[in-house]
Design a protein around this motif. Structure first.
Motif, PDB file in Angstrom:
ATOM      1  N   ARG A   1     -90.176  22.182  -0.787  1.00  0.00           N
ATOM      2  CA  ARG A   1     -90.718  22.041  -2.495  1.00  0.00           C
ATOM      3  C   ARG A   1     -91.125  23.341  -2.889  1.00  0.00           C
ATOM      4  NH1 ARG A   1     -92.691  16.812  -0.365  1.00  0.00           N
ATOM      5  NH2 ARG A   1     -91.662  15.147  -1.543  1.00  0.00           N
TER       6      ARG A   1
ATOM      7  N   ASN B   1     -90.082  13.195  -3.408  1.00  0.00           N
ATOM      8  CA  ASN B   1     -90.121  12.127  -3.892  1.00  0.00           C
ATOM      9  C   ASN B   1     -89.206  11.092  -4.881  1.00  0.00           C
ATOM     10  OD1 ASN B   1     -92.597  14.097  -4.574  1.00  0.00           O
ATOM     11  ND2 ASN B   1     -90.744  15.011  -6.008  1.00  0.00           N
TER      12      ASN B   1
ATOM     13  N   THR C   1     -94.088  16.412 -10.851  1.00  0.00           N
ATOM     14  CA  THR C   1     -93.354  17.980 -10.666  1.00  0.00           C
ATOM     15  C   THR C   1     -92.659  18.435 -11.433  1.00  0.00           C
ATOM     16  OG1 THR C   1     -91.168  17.745  -9.159  1.00  0.00           O
ATOM     17  CG2 THR C   1     -93.434  17.025  -8.065  1.00  0.00           C
TER      18      THR C   1
END
Length: 254
Positions: free
Chosen positions: A13, A76, A211
């Motif tokens: 990430r 996620n 995100t």
């Protein structure tokens, strides 16, 4: 304390957001030793997801968001599951829909297996595999070149087919969503295919986790005014969510 796969997902990430990371910064962020971080970076490098540098790492791909599909689908996961479940409530028996090759679209496909007389147009190979052989579901895939990073088919062949079909709803993921640029993605060929899906559909529904809000990728494939609904998770930034709603776009936070 995080499990190894959770740390590695967080490292990916950060790489996706920043383009590079350092051992020291990761150690402080993740509250583990630098030795542990070096082991994680070595593991990710062995799987082709990053390149080791002196004191850190950079992405193995020149496109920062192009993580290998099998790892991106794990990012996620809970949020994508909720988004997929909510999006599936909009699909009725007899519909003709389009799903792109995003990982969130794959999660949506898993909630469509019991539909009847459903036609799904997709350039996502993993999406097609989720639905192939299900009674009552017809899967149509446009032809094209295989992109292994996304397990997708892209190219002019597929775009020509999409101009000949009627799609009621297109469900599309994105690498970024902003007021000015709308929905954006990183790969030029993927952008062209997403544009074709959007143009063929009567309604466009964006499916993306928190995100992706406030981020801008390489090119726009759908302006915000073309989007009817955004389905996201409850961590999406409230100020940007309200700004999108003021533009006349419905937003579900699930």
């Amino acid at each position: 304390m995080r499990f190894p796969h959770e740390r590695r997902q967080e490292i990916l990430r950060l790489l996706e957001a920043q383009g590079r990371v350092s051992v020291g910064d990761l150690s402080r962020r993740l509250l583990v030793s630098e030795v542990t971080i070096r082991k994680d970076l070595a593991w990710l490098a062995a799987h082709g997801l990053l390149i080791r540098t002196h004191g850190g790492a950079v992405l193995a791909d020149r496109n920062p968001a192009e993580l290998a599909f099998e790892f991106r689908e794990r990012l996620n996961r809970e949020e994508k599951t909720r988004i997929g479940r909510a999006a599936a409530t909009l699909v009725q028996d007899g519909d003709s829909i389009a799903l792109d090759a995003s990982t969130t679209a794959m999660y949506l496909a898993r909630f469509l297996r019991d539909r009847r007389e459903l036609t799904v147009v997709t350039n996502g190979m993993r999406v097609a595999m989720e639905l192939a052989g299900r009674p009552g579901i017809t899967v149509l895939m446009p032809g094209g070149t295989v992109r292994w990073e996304a397990f997708s088919l892209v190219g002019a062949w597929g775009e020509a087919i999409l101009r000949q079909v009627n799609i009621q709803k297109a469900f599309v993921g994105a690498k970024g969503l902003t007021l000015e640029e709308g929905l954006t993605d990183v790969n030029p060929e993927e952008v062209r295919m997403k544009r074709a899906l959007v143009e063929a559909a009567k309604e466009v529904i964006a499916i993306l986790d928190h995100t992706k809000w406030g981020r801008v990728a390489f090119a726009t494939f759908c302006p915000l005014e073309r989007v009817r609904l955004v389905i996201t998770d409850d961590q999406a930034p409230p100020d940007l969510v309200e700004a999108v709603r003021r533009r006349g776009v419905e937003v579900w936070r699930v």
